[in-house]
Design a protein around this motif. Structure first.
Motif, short mmCIF file in Angstrom:
data_model
loop_
_atom_site.label_atom_id
_atom_site.label_comp_id
_atom_site.label_asym_id
_atom_site.label_seq_id
_atom_site.Cartn_x
_atom_site.Cartn_y
_atom_site.Cartn_z
N ARG A 83 0.84 -1.20 0.00
CA ARG A 83 0.00 0.00 0.00
C ARG A 83 0.88 1.24 0.00
O ARG A 83 2.08 1.19 0.29
N GLU A 84 0.23 2.36 -0.34
CA GLU A 84 0.93 3.63 -0.42
C GLU A 84 1.24 4.16 0.98
O GLU A 84 0.61 3.78 1.97
N GLY A 85 2.21 5.06 1.02
CA GLY A 85 2.53 5.73 2.28
C GLY A 85 4.02 5.80 2.53
O GLY A 85 4.83 5.41 1.69
N ILE A 86 4.36 6.33 3.69
CA ILE A 86 5.76 6.47 4.10
C ILE A 86 6.15 5.22 4.89
O ILE A 86 5.66 4.98 5.99
N TRP A 87 7.01 4.41 4.29
CA TRP A 87 7.55 3.22 4.91
C TRP A 87 9.01 3.49 5.28
O TRP A 87 9.57 4.53 4.95
N SER A 88 9.61 2.52 5.93
CA SER A 88 11.06 2.54 6.12
C SER A 88 11.55 1.09 6.17
O SER A 88 10.76 0.15 6.31
N TYR A 89 12.85 0.94 6.03
CA TYR A 89 13.44 -0.40 6.17
C TYR A 89 14.82 -0.28 6.79
O TYR A 89 15.49 0.75 6.71
N ARG A 90 15.19 -1.35 7.46
CA ARG A 90 16.53 -1.48 8.00
C ARG A 90 16.96 -2.94 7.86
O ARG A 90 16.11 -3.83 7.66
N VAL A 91 18.24 -3.18 7.95
CA VAL A 91 18.76 -4.54 7.94
C VAL A 91 19.32 -4.83 9.33
O VAL A 91 20.07 -4.02 9.89
N GLU A 92 18.92 -5.96 9.87
CA GLU A 92 19.43 -6.39 11.17
C GLU A 92 20.33 -7.60 11.00
O GLU A 92 19.92 -8.62 10.43
N GLY A 93 21.57 -7.46 11.44
CA GLY A 93 22.46 -8.61 11.52
C GLY A 93 22.34 -9.25 12.90
O GLY A 93 22.11 -8.54 13.88
N TRP A 94 22.49 -10.57 12.97
CA TRP A 94 22.34 -11.23 14.26
C TRP A 94 23.08 -12.56 14.29
O TRP A 94 23.29 -13.21 13.26
N ARG A 192 1.44 5.55 -5.70
CA ARG A 192 0.50 4.82 -6.55
C ARG A 192 1.19 4.41 -7.86
O ARG A 192 2.18 5.00 -8.29
N GLN A 193 0.63 3.39 -8.51
CA GLN A 193 1.33 2.76 -9.62
C GLN A 193 1.50 3.68 -10.82
O GLN A 193 2.45 3.53 -11.59
N LEU A 194 0.62 4.68 -10.99
CA LEU A 194 0.76 5.60 -12.11
C LEU A 194 2.04 6.43 -12.01
O LEU A 194 2.49 6.99 -13.01
N ALA A 401 7.09 18.41 -1.04
CA ALA A 401 6.81 17.88 0.30
C ALA A 401 5.58 18.54 0.90
O ALA A 401 4.76 17.88 1.55
N ASP A 402 5.43 19.84 0.69
CA ASP A 402 4.29 20.55 1.28
C ASP A 402 2.98 20.10 0.64
O ASP A 402 1.97 19.91 1.34
N VAL A 403 2.99 19.92 -0.67
CA VAL A 403 1.79 19.42 -1.34
C VAL A 403 1.45 18.01 -0.87
O VAL A 403 0.29 17.65 -0.67
N ASP A 406 -1.03 16.97 2.28
CA ASP A 406 -2.48 16.78 2.12
C ASP A 406 -2.86 16.04 0.84
O ASP A 406 -3.99 15.56 0.72
N HIS A 407 -1.91 15.94 -0.10
CA HIS A 407 -2.23 15.33 -1.40
C HIS A 407 -1.08 14.41 -1.82
O HIS A 407 -0.36 14.68 -2.78
N PRO A 408 -0.90 13.30 -1.11
CA PRO A 408 0.24 12.41 -1.41
C PRO A 408 0.14 11.72 -2.76
O PRO A 408 1.12 11.13 -3.23
N ASP A 409 -1.04 11.79 -3.41
CA ASP A 409 -1.20 11.13 -4.70
C ASP A 409 -0.82 12.02 -5.87
O ASP A 409 -0.91 11.59 -7.03
N VAL A 410 -0.38 13.25 -5.62
CA VAL A 410 0.05 14.13 -6.70
C VAL A 410 1.37 13.62 -7.29
O VAL A 410 2.29 13.24 -6.56
N ILE A 411 1.45 13.61 -8.62
CA ILE A 411 2.62 13.13 -9.34
C ILE A 411 3.26 14.30 -10.07
O ILE A 411 2.58 15.11 -10.70
N TRP A 412 4.59 14.37 -10.00
CA TRP A 412 5.36 15.44 -10.62
C TRP A 412 6.31 14.85 -11.67
O TRP A 412 7.09 13.96 -11.37
N LEU A 413 6.22 15.37 -12.89
CA LEU A 413 7.12 14.96 -13.98
C LEU A 413 8.06 16.13 -14.28
O LEU A 413 7.60 17.23 -14.60
N ALA A 414 9.36 15.88 -14.21
CA ALA A 414 10.36 16.91 -14.47
C ALA A 414 10.73 16.93 -15.95
O ALA A 414 11.26 15.95 -16.47
#
Length: 670
Positions: A83-94, A192-194, A401-403, A406-414
């Motif tokens: 799903r969409e959103g802000i995730w994170s990841y780390r690697v744990e050695g053990w 999102r996939q688009l 970031a500011d947009v 409230d609107h995380p689904d906005v897509i920007w093409l450079a």
């Protein structure tokens, strides 16, 4: 000098890591990508590694890594976000006490060394695994029984040992982990996939439905209503996004005439990139196109047809723009007191004032954010940004970031045809997509090198959008290659990367350049166009009276193939193969089925890059890369023509203008 603590179990070289982890890694929902790291420890005890994904709700998901190269302590696994959103990841050695015991006990017990001691130590490790790791009562009972069997001196030693060593699957799923040492957290933005996969179609709304008086030669502009009449054909060809060049009022001061001349005639419409007039600026509509009710109706009609609307964001102003009087501090004032117009020597853009974001940053930032909200509120969630490389990178980082708050689904093409450092940095600070150098990469070796680069580490943050032409770009390859060039370049753009686009008129192979420039003659930026789309229908797909080709059916089939084959939805899954003729490009894409790989989709593309001649050659496939053994055969289903052949690692092909210049092949195993 201080150092970052290395951790009890060293974890190094976590990848992907954008700018060493300072910038977020990007993916879209369900996009597979590999996380790798170097994990090791001192001595001979066994070490292991886990990727920990943290979802937007803060829930952690543990994924076991695999040792990819024992000699280099290189570990890896493949992950995706659901799903969409802000995730994170780390690697744990053990440290892995069970694996250490398993290795040592197998050797010692079979050699008759310290037998009872090793079996008792195994029982204690298994009891720790039962007591210290959350697991089901059933699994806990299995571990209790295994520990008891290890201690049962009435049973054969081999059976006692097997009771402990047969727990590999259970203790791999929920392992006992000692000395857990995490890497730093890496931010991971899932969109999102688009943002990764889509087909764009560019139009100048004022040309769609524009009419010319046969007697006076004067034009009547198209409107949002007449442009909406073109939407069903765009949707029918399978495009996902209809991209509108600027739709704002156009300045009259220093207005450009046809073909970028300085002597605009009374009825010349001017460049829509010269934004702003007495009717308003970036938050207003050109009155010839209609009002906001008309615009809303256009957006609604597009949505009904499964299309999203993308708008041009060109942060510049005509001399008549309200900013010129209300916010003169937004611009650069020269020594003579005049506002500096845009220049890219030797090019001059007398009809445009560039915004200087260093003069009054708070006011300029706030004004741009305000106008962005206007269009978001009217249903626009995709913005193609004109020349972002001429504005400060920190401004884009802040705005995107500011947009997104409230609107995380906005897509920007450079739209950044510029040096690599700027292109890559714009992507790192938030642009989801970027124009690329694709238009100028025409040889097999060039394309192989460039796409390999894009699909490598850069794919963690930069998503390329391939355009064979734009309203500003018409390369010599397209000028002189005829319809074959238009076919092959569209096919490659549509299959090499997940996002591509075409500019209206591509269907008719518009290839006449303005003398001395790599752009179209009678450029639509400065005048109206009537492409007579009605002729395509009246003459069964071809304007017989003028011998005009119509590639609409070809483009429709390309987009159907893209939708039907998930392997073409991803970027990082490309493999290049070889051909005996250097003009033949061969590549494959694999994946996109079930996440366990059990339903993999394999596509092979073979293209003749010479638009002037048929070429026959043998292509050589790396069979393991498409999931087959070197000597296996498969059914090659050609998706453009629906032909089928039996192929193996070496295959004869003939492609060129006499038939089709490209094969798009689906691999079907016997």
């Amino acid at each position: 000098m201080g150092q970052t603590p290395i951790g009890r179990i060293p974890v190094q070289n976590v990848r992907p890591a954008v700018d060493g982890g300072a910038r977020p890694t990007k993916s879209v929902v369900n996009e597979l990508f590999a996380i790798t790291a170097t994990v090791f420890r001192e001595g001979h005890d066994k070490v292991n590694a886990t990727v920990v994904l943290t979802d937007p709700d803060g829930v952690e998901h543990h994924i076991r890594m695999h040792l990819l190269n024992p000699g280099l302590d290189h570990w890896g696994t493949t992950v995706f976000a659901d799903r969409e959103g802000i995730w994170s990841y780390r690697v744990e050695g053990w440290s892995d006490p069970y694996a250490t015991w398993h290795h040592d006990a197998t050797i010692k017990v079979e050699a008759g060394v310290d037998v009872e001691l090793m079996l008792e130590e195994g029982a204690r490790v298994i009891e720790r695994a039962r007591d210290e790791v959350e697991r089901s009562p059933e699994d806990g009972q299995l571990l209790t029984e295994a520990a008891a069997e290890l201690r049962d001196t009435g049973r054969p030693v081999g059976e006692r040992l097997a009771a402990g060593t047969n727990l590999h699957d259970l203790l791999t799923h929920a392992p006992l982990r000692d000395l857990v040492s995490p890497s730093r957290e890496h931010s991971w933005w899932v969109e999102r996939q688009l943002a990764l996969h889509g087909a764009w179609y560019e139009i100048f709304p004022r040309s769609e439905g524009a009419t010319q008086d046969p007697e006076t030669g004067l034009w009547t502009s198209g409107t949002f209503a007449t442009a909406a009449e073109r939407l069903p054909a765009i949707a029918d060809m399978g495009f996902d996004v209809v991209y509108l060049t600027p739709i704002h009022p156009i300045g009259r001061t220093n207005r450009k005439g046809r073909n970028n001349t300085l002597d605009a005639q009374e009825h010349d419409p001017g460049s829509p990139y010269a934004i702003g007039a007495q009717e308003g600026g970036h938050d207003a509509l050109h009155p010839d196109l209609g009002d906001f009710d008309d615009f809303d109706a256009f957006v609604a009609r597009a949505q009904e047809l499964g299309l999203e609307v993308a708008m041009d964001l060109a942060l510049q102003a005509a001399p008549d723009h309200p900013w010129a009087t209300e916010h003169p501090e937004f611009f650069t004032t020269r020594a003579d007191g005049t506002i500096a117009y845009a220049e890219n020597p030797p090019k001059k853009y007398q009809d445009i004032y560039p915004v200087n974001f260093d003069n009054a940053p708070p006011a300029a930032y706030a004004e741009v954010r305000r106008i962005m909200q206007v269009w978001i509120d009217h249903g626009v969630k995709i913005f193609r940004v004109d020349n972002p490389h001429t504005k400060p990178v920190e401004f884009w980082q802040w705005l995107i970031a500011d947009v997104a708050v409230d609107h995380p689904d906005v897509i920007w093409l450079a739209e950044a045809f510029t040096k690599p450092a700027m292109m890559h940095t714009l992507a790192k600070v938030g642009f989801q997509q970027s124009y690329t150098y694709y238009a100028w990469r025409n040889q097999a070796a060039e394309l192989t090198e460039y796409v390999t680069e894009l699909a490598g580490p850069a794919a963690a943050y930069m998503r390329p959008s391939f355009w064979p032409t734009t309203h500003d770009i018409l390369t010599p390859y397209m000028q002189y290659g005829g319809p074959t060039a238009f076919q092959v370049r569209a096919a490659l753009a549509a299959t090499l990367v997940p996002t591509y686009g075409i500019y209206a008129g591509y269907e008719h192979c518009e290839n006449v350049a303005r003398p001395g420039a790599e752009e179209h003659i009678d450029n639509e930026k400065y005048e109206f166009k009537n492409r007579r789309w009605d002729l395509d229908t009246e003459h069964g797909g071809r304007d017989e009276a003028h011998g005009r080709p119509n590639l609409a059916p070809f483009l429709k089939r390309l987009n159907e193939i893209r939708r039907e084959h998930p392997a073409l939805h991803w970027m990082r899954n490309i493999t290049f193969h070889s051909a005996e003729d250097e003009n033949i490009l061969v590549f494959s894409k694999r994946g996109g089925g079930a996440h366990d790989g059990s339903d993999s989709d394999e596509i092979i593309v073979v293209a003749n890059l010479d638009p002037h001649a048929d070429r026959a050659t043998t292509v050589h496939l790396n069979m393991p890369s498409i999931g087959l053994g070197w000597h296996e055969r498969f059914v090659a289903h050609e998706l453009l023509t629906d032909q089928q052949w039996h192929w193996g690692d070496a295959n004869f092909v003939q492609l060129g203008p006499s038939a089709l210049p490209v094969h798009i092949i689906s691999v079907r195993k016997f």
